[in-house]
Enzyme design. Structure first.
Site, PDB file in Angstrom:
ATOM      1  N   MET A  30      30.830  80.400  17.567  1.00  0.00           N
ATOM      2  CA  MET A  30      30.364  80.530  18.954  1.00  0.00           C
ATOM      3  C   MET A  30      31.550  80.836  19.878  1.00  0.00           C
ATOM      4  O   MET A  30      31.457  80.643  21.098  1.00  0.00           O
ATOM      5  CB  MET A  30      29.645  79.258  19.395  1.00  0.00           C
ATOM      6  CG  MET A  30      28.386  79.006  18.563  1.00  0.00           C
ATOM      7  SD  MET A  30      27.152  78.050  19.424  1.00  0.00           S
ATOM      8  CE  MET A  30      28.015  76.522  19.654  1.00  0.00           C
ATOM      9  N   HIS A  37      38.772  77.332  13.403  1.00  0.00           N
ATOM     10  CA  HIS A  37      38.028  78.564  13.094  1.00  0.00           C
ATOM     11  C   HIS A  37      38.900  79.503  12.240  1.00  0.00           C
ATOM     12  O   HIS A  37      38.445  80.099  11.275  1.00  0.00           O
ATOM     13  CB  HIS A  37      37.661  79.323  14.371  1.00  0.00           C
ATOM     14  CG  HIS A  37      36.676  78.615  15.258  1.00  0.00           C
ATOM     15  ND1 HIS A  37      37.021  78.110  16.493  1.00  0.00           N
ATOM     16  CD2 HIS A  37      35.359  78.347  15.110  1.00  0.00           C
ATOM     17  CE1 HIS A  37      35.959  77.570  17.065  1.00  0.00           C
ATOM     18  NE2 HIS A  37      34.930  77.693  16.252  1.00  0.00           N
ATOM     19  N   GLY A 145      32.685  75.275   8.142  1.00  0.00           N
ATOM     20  CA  GLY A 145      33.585  74.124   8.207  1.00  0.00           C
ATOM     21  C   GLY A 145      32.854  72.823   7.909  1.00  0.00           C
ATOM     22  O   GLY A 145      31.717  72.628   8.334  1.00  0.00           O
ATOM     23  N   GLN A 151      25.556  70.376   8.977  1.00  0.00           N
ATOM     24  CA  GLN A 151      25.225  71.800   9.120  1.00  0.00           C
ATOM     25  C   GLN A 151      25.595  72.562   7.839  1.00  0.00           C
ATOM     26  O   GLN A 151      24.814  73.391   7.346  1.00  0.00           O
ATOM     27  CB  GLN A 151      25.992  72.370  10.316  1.00  0.00           C
ATOM     28  CG  GLN A 151      25.964  73.876  10.421  1.00  0.00           C
ATOM     29  CD  GLN A 151      26.649  74.360  11.679  1.00  0.00           C
ATOM     30  OE1 GLN A 151      26.085  74.267  12.752  1.00  0.00           O
ATOM     31  NE2 GLN A 151      27.861  74.877  11.568  1.00  0.00           N
ATOM     32  N   MET A 182      39.714  69.439  15.456  1.00  0.00           N
ATOM     33  CA  MET A 182      39.710  70.553  16.414  1.00  0.00           C
ATOM     34  C   MET A 182      38.286  70.945  16.751  1.00  0.00           C
ATOM     35  O   MET A 182      37.423  70.958  15.872  1.00  0.00           O
ATOM     36  CB  MET A 182      40.441  71.749  15.817  1.00  0.00           C
ATOM     37  CG  MET A 182      41.906  71.510  15.679  1.00  0.00           C
ATOM     38  SD  MET A 182      42.686  72.930  14.918  1.00  0.00           S
ATOM     39  CE  MET A 182      44.359  72.316  14.805  1.00  0.00           C
TER      40      MET A 182
END
Ligand code: AMP
Length: 290
Positions: A30, A37, A145, A151, A182
């Site tokens: 996002m 990321h 991740g 998820q 993070m």
């Protein structure tokens, strides 16, 4: 690095790669990118020839009263970071849902409980956007991740249940030096509130260690919740031990040989700089942390 703002541009580029037999890896995000990321790109690079990253703030996974409108957006910095990290193609569509969109995907199994108890529409929103992106991109592999552990399991389950021919890879959680996981939402903290946020991982790791040593789950988790409240957290949604595959909650003593198949997962609200609060999630294995 190529940038595609429409499905057409995206498919044209991917088509060229597929013709040459290139293996593609996909990382949905996002935006408001950070080193967490970018670590997914490093993992993808080892498994595929071409890396595709999407940036799309998915309206359908935000509930009422959540931070969709103010979610950090930083297009220029994101593109600079992706280029430096070796991304090959960025997909940044303006919108992904047509106005007549009428399909829902409601994942069960790993998607039930924990996050779903507090964000009831979240995994339906995630399932929908990820399925759409998988169908548009048709990657060989996709990297998620473990920061968002439930998820990650939910996506693996969807891919398995719906016979999607995509290999899902789970990536370790990247942390600041202080241990704070993070997150794009860490931008909401100032020095003071960040100090509180940083306590979450210490309290979590301490509890995990005590449980791994054979301590009583209920008293350890109760104690950890008290510590979070004392540290300034305003609401603790869950602080729970669960089976690392099924996410079934575990309340009874865990024998030594089962410790490596259990995980501690936590969600707690931390005060933020503007007087509001940030909901932090974190998790860790009980032994052999990753
Ligand atoms: P998001 O932009 O928050 O939707 O995250 C995109 C992807 O990056 C998801 O697969 C996240 O789990 C992953 N991710 C976010 N933060 C971290 C982190 N600290 N460590 C590893 N992966 C992360």
């Amino acid at each position: 690095m190529k940038i595609a703002k429409s499905r057409k541009q995206l498919k044209k580029q991917i088509g060229k790669w597929k013709k040459k037999g290139k293996k593609t890896a996909f990382i949905p995000t996002m935006g408001a990118l950070h080193a967490g990321h970018l670590s997914l790109i490093d993992i993808a690079r080892k498994k595929a020839d071409k890396i595709i990253v999407s940036i799309y703030v998915n309206e359908k996974q935000f509930g009422e009263g959540e931070d969709f409108a103010i979610y950090p957006r930083d297009e220029k910095q994101d593109l600079d970071k992706l280029k430096a990290a070796g991304c090959d193609l960025v997909f940044m569509p303006k919108k992904l849902y047509n106005k007549n969109h009428a399909t829902k995907i409601i994942p069960q199994g790993a998607a039930l409980g924990l996050e779903s108890d507090f964000r009831p529409d979240f995994f339906a929103g995630v399932a929908l956007i990820v399925t759409k992106l998988f169908n548009i991109i048709k990657p060989d592999i996709a990297v998620f991740g473990k920061k968002d552990y439930q998820q990650y399991l939910t996506i693996k389950q969807i891919v398995r249940d719906l016979d999607m021919d995509i290999k899902i890879i789970g990536a370790p959680i990247m942390r600041e030096n202080t241990g704070l996981a993070m997150s794009s939402r860490n931008r909401y903290f100032d020095d003071n509130t960040r100090n509180t946020a940083e306590k979450l991982n210490h309290i979590m790791f301490e509890a995990a260690k005590k449980i791994a040593l054979g301590g009583d789950i209920k008293s350890i988790t109760d104690n950890a919740i008290n510590k979070l409240v004392k540290a300034g957290f305003t609401q603790i949604d869950y602080f729970a031990i669960a089976d690392s595959n099924s996410l079934e909650i575990i309340n009874s003593h865990i024998s030594k040989d089962k410790l490596n198949s259990c995980r501690l997962l936590v969600a707690a609200h931390c005060p933020a700089s503007n007087g509001s609060s940030v909901r932090l999630i974190d998790n860790c294995a009980l032994v052999d942390n990753d």
